[in-house]
Scaffold this active site. Structure first.
Site, PDB file in Angstrom:
ATOM      1  N   LYS A   1       0.896  -1.273  -0.049  1.00 20.64           N
ATOM      2  CA  LYS A   1      -0.178   0.097  -0.018  1.00 20.64           C
ATOM      3  C   LYS A   1       0.853   1.255  -0.037  1.00 20.64           C
ATOM      4  O   LYS A   1       0.580   2.105  -0.946  1.00 20.64           O
ATOM      5  CB  LYS A   1      -1.036  -0.138   1.062  1.00 20.64           C
ATOM      6  CG  LYS A   1      -1.822  -1.427   1.304  1.00 20.64           C
ATOM      7  CD  LYS A   1      -2.822  -1.119   2.520  1.00 20.64           C
ATOM      8  CE  LYS A   1      -2.262  -1.257   3.903  1.00 20.64           C
ATOM      9  NZ  LYS A   1      -1.349  -2.624   4.150  1.00 20.64           N
TER      10      LYS A   1
ATOM     11  N   ARG B   1     -10.225   0.147   8.707  1.00 15.14           N
ATOM     12  CA  ARG B   1      -9.599  -1.040   8.983  1.00 15.14           C
ATOM     13  C   ARG B   1     -10.698  -2.091   9.772  1.00 15.14           C
ATOM     14  O   ARG B   1     -10.361  -3.046  10.222  1.00 15.14           O
ATOM     15  CB  ARG B   1      -8.449  -1.324   9.858  1.00 15.14           C
ATOM     16  CG  ARG B   1      -7.202  -1.295   8.965  1.00 15.14           C
ATOM     17  CD  ARG B   1      -6.249  -1.091   9.856  1.00 15.14           C
ATOM     18  NE  ARG B   1      -4.798  -1.782   9.823  1.00 15.14           N
ATOM     19  CZ  ARG B   1      -3.827  -1.411   9.535  1.00 15.14           C
ATOM     20  NH1 ARG B   1      -3.859  -0.081   8.751  1.00 15.14           N
ATOM     21  NH2 ARG B   1      -2.744  -2.037   9.385  1.00 15.14           N
TER      22      ARG B   1
ATOM     23  N   ARG C   1      11.463  -5.302   5.119  1.00 14.12           N
ATOM     24  CA  ARG C   1      11.411  -3.961   4.765  1.00 14.12           C
ATOM     25  C   ARG C   1      12.268  -2.981   5.799  1.00 14.12           C
ATOM     26  O   ARG C   1      12.677  -3.417   6.762  1.00 14.12           O
ATOM     27  CB  ARG C   1       9.967  -3.533   5.139  1.00 14.12           C
ATOM     28  CG  ARG C   1       9.727  -1.997   5.120  1.00 14.12           C
ATOM     29  CD  ARG C   1       8.363  -1.824   5.149  1.00 14.12           C
ATOM     30  NE  ARG C   1       7.519  -2.363   6.231  1.00 14.12           N
ATOM     31  CZ  ARG C   1       6.074  -2.269   6.472  1.00 14.12           C
ATOM     32  NH1 ARG C   1       5.357  -1.780   5.526  1.00 14.12           N
ATOM     33  NH2 ARG C   1       5.726  -3.011   7.474  1.00 14.12           N
TER      34      ARG C   1
ATOM     35  N   ARG D   1      11.067  -0.811  11.125  1.00 20.93           N
ATOM     36  CA  ARG D   1       9.922  -0.408  11.976  1.00 20.93           C
ATOM     37  C   ARG D   1       9.857  -1.237  13.170  1.00 20.93           C
ATOM     38  O   ARG D   1       9.997  -2.619  12.991  1.00 20.93           O
ATOM     39  CB  ARG D   1       8.759  -0.472  11.104  1.00 20.93           C
ATOM     40  CG  ARG D   1       7.928   0.738  10.558  1.00 20.93           C
ATOM     41  CD  ARG D   1       6.896   0.532   9.445  1.00 20.93           C
ATOM     42  NE  ARG D   1       5.799  -0.169   9.904  1.00 20.93           N
ATOM     43  CZ  ARG D   1       4.730  -0.499   9.522  1.00 20.93           C
ATOM     44  NH1 ARG D   1       4.542   0.070   8.335  1.00 20.93           N
ATOM     45  NH2 ARG D   1       3.693  -1.108   9.701  1.00 20.93           N
TER      46      ARG D   1
ATOM     47  N   ARG E   1      -0.764  -9.234  13.337  1.00 17.94           N
ATOM     48  CA  ARG E   1      -1.094  -8.345  12.372  1.00 17.94           C
ATOM     49  C   ARG E   1      -1.915  -8.718  11.374  1.00 17.94           C
ATOM     50  O   ARG E   1      -2.994  -8.474  10.749  1.00 17.94           O
ATOM     51  CB  ARG E   1      -0.047  -7.181  11.756  1.00 17.94           C
ATOM     52  CG  ARG E   1       0.589  -6.280  12.795  1.00 17.94           C
ATOM     53  CD  ARG E   1       1.753  -5.895  12.446  1.00 17.94           C
ATOM     54  NE  ARG E   1       1.946  -5.305  11.166  1.00 17.94           N
ATOM     55  CZ  ARG E   1       3.128  -4.729  10.373  1.00 17.94           C
ATOM     56  NH1 ARG E   1       4.291  -5.184  11.011  1.00 17.94           N
ATOM     57  NH2 ARG E   1       3.132  -4.258   9.364  1.00 17.94           N
TER      58      ARG E   1
HETATM   59  P1  AP5 Z   1       4.715  -1.623   1.830  1.00 19.06           P
HETATM   60  O1  AP5 Z   1       4.455  -0.789   0.558  1.00 19.06           O
HETATM   61  O2  AP5 Z   1       5.507  -0.954   3.159  1.00 19.06           O
HETATM   62  O3  AP5 Z   1       3.452  -2.490   2.606  1.00 19.06           O
HETATM   63  P2  AP5 Z   1       2.085  -1.806   3.091  1.00 19.06           P
HETATM   64  O4  AP5 Z   1       0.837  -2.461   2.659  1.00 19.06           O
HETATM   65  O5  AP5 Z   1       2.308  -0.322   3.289  1.00 19.06           O
HETATM   66  O6  AP5 Z   1       2.542  -2.417   4.717  1.00 19.06           O
HETATM   67  P3  AP5 Z   1       2.310  -1.856   5.973  1.00 19.06           P
HETATM   68  O7  AP5 Z   1       3.079  -3.068   6.864  1.00 19.06           O
HETATM   69  O8  AP5 Z   1       2.751  -0.531   6.184  1.00 19.06           O
HETATM   70  O9  AP5 Z   1       0.808  -2.391   6.058  1.00 19.06           O
HETATM   71  P4  AP5 Z   1       0.089  -2.493   7.778  1.00 19.06           P
HETATM   72  O10 AP5 Z   1      -1.081  -2.252   7.137  1.00 19.06           O
HETATM   73  O11 AP5 Z   1       0.422  -3.460   8.372  1.00 19.06           O
HETATM   74  O12 AP5 Z   1       0.779  -1.200   8.303  1.00 19.06           O
HETATM   75  P5  AP5 Z   1       0.285   0.307   8.898  1.00 19.06           P
HETATM   76  O13 AP5 Z   1       1.422   1.234   8.976  1.00 19.06           O
HETATM   77  O14 AP5 Z   1      -0.933   0.626   8.250  1.00 19.06           O
HETATM   78  O15 AP5 Z   1       5.642  -2.950   1.343  1.00 19.06           O
HETATM   79  C1  AP5 Z   1       5.984  -3.947   2.235  1.00 19.06           C
HETATM   80  C2  AP5 Z   1       7.505  -4.460   1.921  1.00 19.06           C
HETATM   81  O16 AP5 Z   1       7.215  -5.079   0.746  1.00 19.06           O
HETATM   82  C3  AP5 Z   1       8.369  -3.269   1.597  1.00 19.06           C
HETATM   83  O17 AP5 Z   1       9.732  -4.008   1.822  1.00 19.06           O
HETATM   84  C4  AP5 Z   1       8.404  -3.264   0.086  1.00 19.06           C
HETATM   85  O18 AP5 Z   1       9.582  -2.953  -0.518  1.00 19.06           O
HETATM   86  C5  AP5 Z   1       7.953  -4.570  -0.325  1.00 19.06           C
HETATM   87  N1  AP5 Z   1       7.236  -4.634  -1.606  1.00 19.06           N
HETATM   88  C6  AP5 Z   1       6.028  -3.737  -1.657  1.00 19.06           C
HETATM   89  N2  AP5 Z   1       5.589  -4.059  -3.083  1.00 19.06           N
HETATM   90  C7  AP5 Z   1       6.275  -5.313  -3.357  1.00 19.06           C
HETATM   91  C8  AP5 Z   1       6.083  -5.870  -4.873  1.00 19.06           C
HETATM   92  N3  AP5 Z   1       5.239  -5.742  -5.735  1.00 19.06           N
HETATM   93  N4  AP5 Z   1       7.131  -7.004  -4.749  1.00 19.06           N
HETATM   94  C9  AP5 Z   1       7.970  -7.436  -3.814  1.00 19.06           C
HETATM   95  N5  AP5 Z   1       8.147  -6.557  -2.589  1.00 19.06           N
HETATM   96  C10 AP5 Z   1       7.212  -5.509  -2.429  1.00 19.06           C
HETATM   97  O19 AP5 Z   1      -0.212   0.003  10.623  1.00 19.06           O
HETATM   98  C11 AP5 Z   1       0.694  -0.458  11.478  1.00 19.06           C
HETATM   99  C12 AP5 Z   1      -0.190  -0.574  12.870  1.00 19.06           C
HETATM  100  O20 AP5 Z   1      -0.686   0.730  13.106  1.00 19.06           O
HETATM  101  C13 AP5 Z   1      -1.140  -1.451  12.877  1.00 19.06           C
HETATM  102  O21 AP5 Z   1      -0.921  -2.685  12.978  1.00 19.06           O
HETATM  103  C14 AP5 Z   1      -2.180  -1.081  13.916  1.00 19.06           C
HETATM  104  O22 AP5 Z   1      -1.671  -1.243  15.049  1.00 19.06           O
HETATM  105  C15 AP5 Z   1      -2.041   0.581  13.791  1.00 19.06           C
HETATM  106  N6  AP5 Z   1      -3.035   0.896  12.631  1.00 19.06           N
HETATM  107  C16 AP5 Z   1      -2.649   1.681  11.633  1.00 19.06           C
HETATM  108  N7  AP5 Z   1      -4.149   2.091  10.768  1.00 19.06           N
HETATM  109  C17 AP5 Z   1      -4.901   1.560  11.713  1.00 19.06           C
HETATM  110  C18 AP5 Z   1      -6.291   1.805  11.713  1.00 19.06           C
HETATM  111  N8  AP5 Z   1      -6.727   2.282  10.523  1.00 19.06           N
HETATM  112  N9  AP5 Z   1      -6.974   1.198  12.727  1.00 19.06           N
HETATM  113  C19 AP5 Z   1      -6.580   0.618  13.715  1.00 19.06           C
HETATM  114  N10 AP5 Z   1      -4.956   0.458  13.781  1.00 19.06           N
HETATM  115  C20 AP5 Z   1      -4.451   1.038  12.966  1.00 19.06           C
HETATM  116 ZN    ZN Z   2       2.341   1.006   4.957  1.00 14.70          ZN
END
Ligand code: AP5
Ligand code: ZN
Length: 208
Positions: free
Chosen positions: A13, A88, A127, A155, A166
């Protein structure tokens, strides 16, 4: 254009959001990034959220909905935005509908990046994020040209143990949103296992 990027942790994402920012000149609203900034700033909200994030649990809806309510009214959102990692839960999705109704706007598309769980652990544990540019890298799939210059960090929630939790939260609390947005006819599914540039192409095609 009001967009939402949907998918499991590590689905790509954040990576794909960067291309949409440039193409449509609209901001990315990542609740994860906003929470991490609050942790860095040691705000009360950040410290409270950290307890949930470190355990791989979702932060309570009331906190998240409050963040979004404040963010959507900022001036840079007037031409649209890219939601990343929000909503979410069904409660968050319903709150977003209400907020957007009041603002007389609606979501144009929800782009789902489909990646099976079996790929996720490697993506997450590999990552790294640049402290200098904020860019997202992967030690194997997308390494930086100059590692030292980018000053990479990992992270706090990117451990194998937390990823499992997660993913569990994703399947139980977030996956029900698939039907919610399918029913609205705005849900686009993409194969998120392709190379980053291929996924970007598919995404841009699906929006034009
Ligand atoms: P990346 O692009 O970073 O993936 P992402 O989908 O953004 O993954 P996140 O881990 O950021 O998602 P998340 O939903 O768990 O975390 P968030 O910060 O929202 O890519 C990941 C890796 O893969 C990278 O190394 C990249 O280079 C690689 N990659 C990407 N595309 C690729 C491809 N096509 N091929 C190969 N490699 C690839 O949330 C974190 C925490 O915050 C949650 O656990 C929760 O506690 C809290 N939180 C956040 N939002 C909410 C909400 N709305 N409600 C409640 N809690 C929340
Ligand atoms: Zn992300």
């Amino acid at each position: 254009m009001n967009l939402m990027l949907f998918g499991a942790p590590g689905a790509g994402k954040g990576t794909q959001a960067k291309f949409l920012i440039e193409k449509y000149n609209i901001p990315q609203i990542s609740t994860g990034d906003i929470l991490r900034a609050a942790i860095t700033d040691k705000t009360a909200m950040g410290m409270e959220a950290k307890k949930f994030m470190d355990e791989g649990k979702l932060v309570p809806d009331s906190t998240i909905i409050g963040i979004i309510k404040d963010r959507l009214v900022e001036s840079d959102c007037k031409n649209g935005f890219i939601l990343d990692g929000f909503p979410r839960t069904l409660a968050q999705a319903e709150a977003l509908d209400e907020l957007m109704n009041n603002m007389k706007i609606s979501l144009d598309k929800v782009i789902s990046l489909n990646v099976p769980d079996s790929n996720i652990v490697e993506r997450i544990t590999g990552r790294r994020t640049s402290k200098v540019t904020g860019k997202i890298y992967h030690i194997k799939f997308n390494p930086p040209v100059d590692e030292k210059e980018e000053d990479l960090e990992q992270r706090a929630d990117d451990t194998e143990e937390t990823v499992t939790k997660r993913l569990e939260a994703y399947h139980t609390q977030t996956a029900p949103l698939i039907d919610f947005y399918k029913a609205k006819g705005i849900f686009i599914e993409l194969d998120g296992t392709k190379d980053v540039s291929e996924v970007t192409k598919d995404m841009i095609n699906s929006l034009s």
